[in-house]
Design an enzyme around this catalytic site. Structure first.
Site, PDB file in Angstrom:
ATOM      1  CB  SER A 191      -8.368   1.029   5.767  1.00 33.88           C
ATOM      2  OG  SER A 191      -9.085   2.216   5.987  1.00 33.88           O
TER       3      SER A 191
ATOM      4  CB  SER B  40      -7.993   4.136   3.013  1.00 34.96           C
ATOM      5  OG  SER B  40      -7.103   3.411   3.856  1.00 34.96           O
TER       6      SER B  40
ATOM      7  CE  LYS C  27      -3.909   2.043   2.546  1.00 33.68           C
ATOM      8  NZ  LYS C  27      -4.819   1.871   3.718  1.00 33.68           N
TER       9      LYS C  27
END
Length: 510
Positions: free
Chosen positions: A182, A158, A83
């Protein structure tokens, strides 16, 4: 999103076994993923940066060391995606924001160092809501990521980029961060596995901070066993992180590959999570999963966590407050993008112009809310009260875990919604995390596994498992047992059936 027939269709465990047996090389495996990324990522926008050169260099080195007879980590040679919230030396790290669009870190986050030490080729950086603020990845400054099950829908947030690359077979494993769900919510809406370890169980050093008392790094995978292997790589004490727990990593791999007999296990159904506002298909899959747990020998009990109903309100005071503090460093003087207005602007004018250009609407919204909650005269009324509620939620968990070994609920109230449907309604967007937020407030571990698809739309549904702090192995044991039982009942893992779903795009299922 049907299962590929080439190497990318294998699980991480299968890839590791084939590498160890000499049946494939890491270069072959890494190149297969890079080829698939080149073909499919343009439709998904799941990767913000792809490091083909670096990934192949690592793969070649692992192949050389394996051929020389060196003892390697089990996941050595298995590719991974990261990420874009984790610093990667020499590779752009943006946190999904224009504020950091050109930022190339001079060092690696601890978790990235551990991936490199394990010999895992890093394929690239995945898309995300800006500074991890969002539940749909629509708030990325670089465009939304699309759900591989239906390109018109969100992949969660997210960390929608990480869930999407795993679901679309663009990586067998990925790193996510979980501040209020998330990792788990994107896993739920993409039919993948996502785990949030106990707070402090994985180092946050080198992670771009959102809310420091809530953020936690964890694994994204297609199976519980794969997630456990990656968790083991990431976890462990780090002296560079003052919140890091100085204790061994819980035995998550053993739990994920151990007995499937849950006889005597007490599974607590949280009364306050579910019912009104939850999609009928989500609740139907949840009830089916409970019955499957009974078949495995578990005892199902109902538990009450009365203060969970205040969790979202407390969270959306604590998170913006910590975010406003963490993001204050992006002042165009020391960090972040700099925009200089015409004329002879003051430092304050440069700062204002830079923040206006660098931050998106959702980030600005939360900074304003957090700054207000921390301001003189309001701190005790808002932030202070929210922290008291947080303590009550932690007490609810403690009481519930006296009655049950693990707690369960639906992971998200609905399946993936269409891109744009909730973008102009922040409250509707925030409600996507209603089931996941309590775990972050209390610091306990949580996991989402696929529970099938909803009848209404044929989209994936997630089943959430929560365990006491530092008992992460419990959720892995329950998750692996239930995963196997669901696969047996459905004739395969949820992802393997994706090609039958109406609306799945040909360019993703190729």
């Amino acid at each position: 999103m049907s299962k590929p027939t080439d190497l990318t269709g294998l699980t991480a465990v299968e890839m590791a076994d084939k590498l160890a047996a000499g049946e494939i090389t890491s270069v072959e495996l890494t190149q297969a993923h890079l080829d698939r990324i080149e073909r499919i990522n343009p439709a998904l926008n799941a990767y913000l940066a792809v490091d083909a050169e670096g990934a192949l260099a690592t793969a070649r080195e692992i192949d050389r060391r394996r051929a020389a007879g060196e003892t390697l980590h089990r996941l050595a040679g298995v590719p991974v995606a990261v990420k874009d919230i984790a610093c990667t030396k020499g590779l752009t790290t943006t946190a999904g924001s224009k504020m950091l669009e050109d930022f190339v870190p001079p060092y690696d986050a601890t978790i990235v160092t551990r991936l490199r030490e394990a010999g895992m080729p890093i394929l690239g950086k995945t898309n995300m809501d800006e500074f991890a603020m969002g539940s749909s990845t629509e708030h990325s400054a670089f465009g939304p990521t699309r759900n591989p099950w239906d390109l018109d829908r969100i992949p969660g947030g997210s960390g929608g980029g990480s869930s999407a690359v795993v679901a679309a077979y663009l990586a067998p494993l990925a790193i996510g961060s979980d501040t209020g769900g998330s990792i788990r919510q994107p896993a739920a809406v993409t039919g993948t596995v996502g785990a949030k370890p106990t707070y402090g169980g994985v180092s946050r050093y080198g992670i771009i901070a959102l809310a420091s008392s809530l953020d936690q790094i964890g694994p994204c995978a297609r199976t519980v066993a794969d997630a456990a292997l990656l968790h083991e790589v990431l976890g462990g004490h780090d002296p560079m992180d003052s919140t890091s727990i100085d204790a061994p990593v819980p035995p998550v791999v053993a739990a994920a590959t151990g007995t499937r007999d849950l006889t005597g296990l007490r599974v607590g159904v949280v009364k306050e999570i579910g019912g009104e506002g939850f999609q009928p298909g989500v609740l139907a899959r949840f009830e089916e999963a409970l019955e499957q747990l009974r078949e495995l020998g578990a005892e199902i009990v109902e538990v009450s966590c009365p203060h969970f109903s205040y969790a979202m309100a407390a969270y959306y005071l604590i998170l913006p407050s910590e975010a406003s503090s963490n993001l204050a460093r992006y002042d165009a003087m020391r960090y972040g993008r700099r925009v200089v207005p015409e004329g002879s602007p003051s430092a304050e004018q440069v700062m204002a112009a830079s923040r206006d250009a660098g931050f998106g609407d959702e980030v600005k919204r939360r900074i304003i809310l957090g700054t207000y909650a921390l301001s003189s005269g309001y701190y005790d009324a808002y932030y202070g009260q929210a922290q008291k509620v947080r303590t009550l939620i932690a007490r609810d968990f403690a009481a519930a875990f006296e009655q049950a070994d693990v707690l369960v609920s639906p992971t998200a109230p609905t399946t993936a919604f269409k891109i744009g449907d909730k973008l102009d309604d922040p409250m509707a967007m925030y409600l996507n995390d209603i089931a996941t937020i309590p775990a972050n407030l209390a610091g306990v571990p949580g996991m989402s596994i696929p529970a099938g698809v909803a009848e209404e739309d044929g989209l994936p549904v997630g089943f959430q498992i929560l365990a006491p702090a530092m008992e992460d192995q419990r959720m892995y044991a329950v998750g692996a047992a239930l995963e196997a039982r669901i696969a047996e009942a459905q004739g395969g893992l949820v992802l393997d059936n994706a090609s039958e779903i109406p609306g799945t795009h040909d360019e993703v299922t190729a």
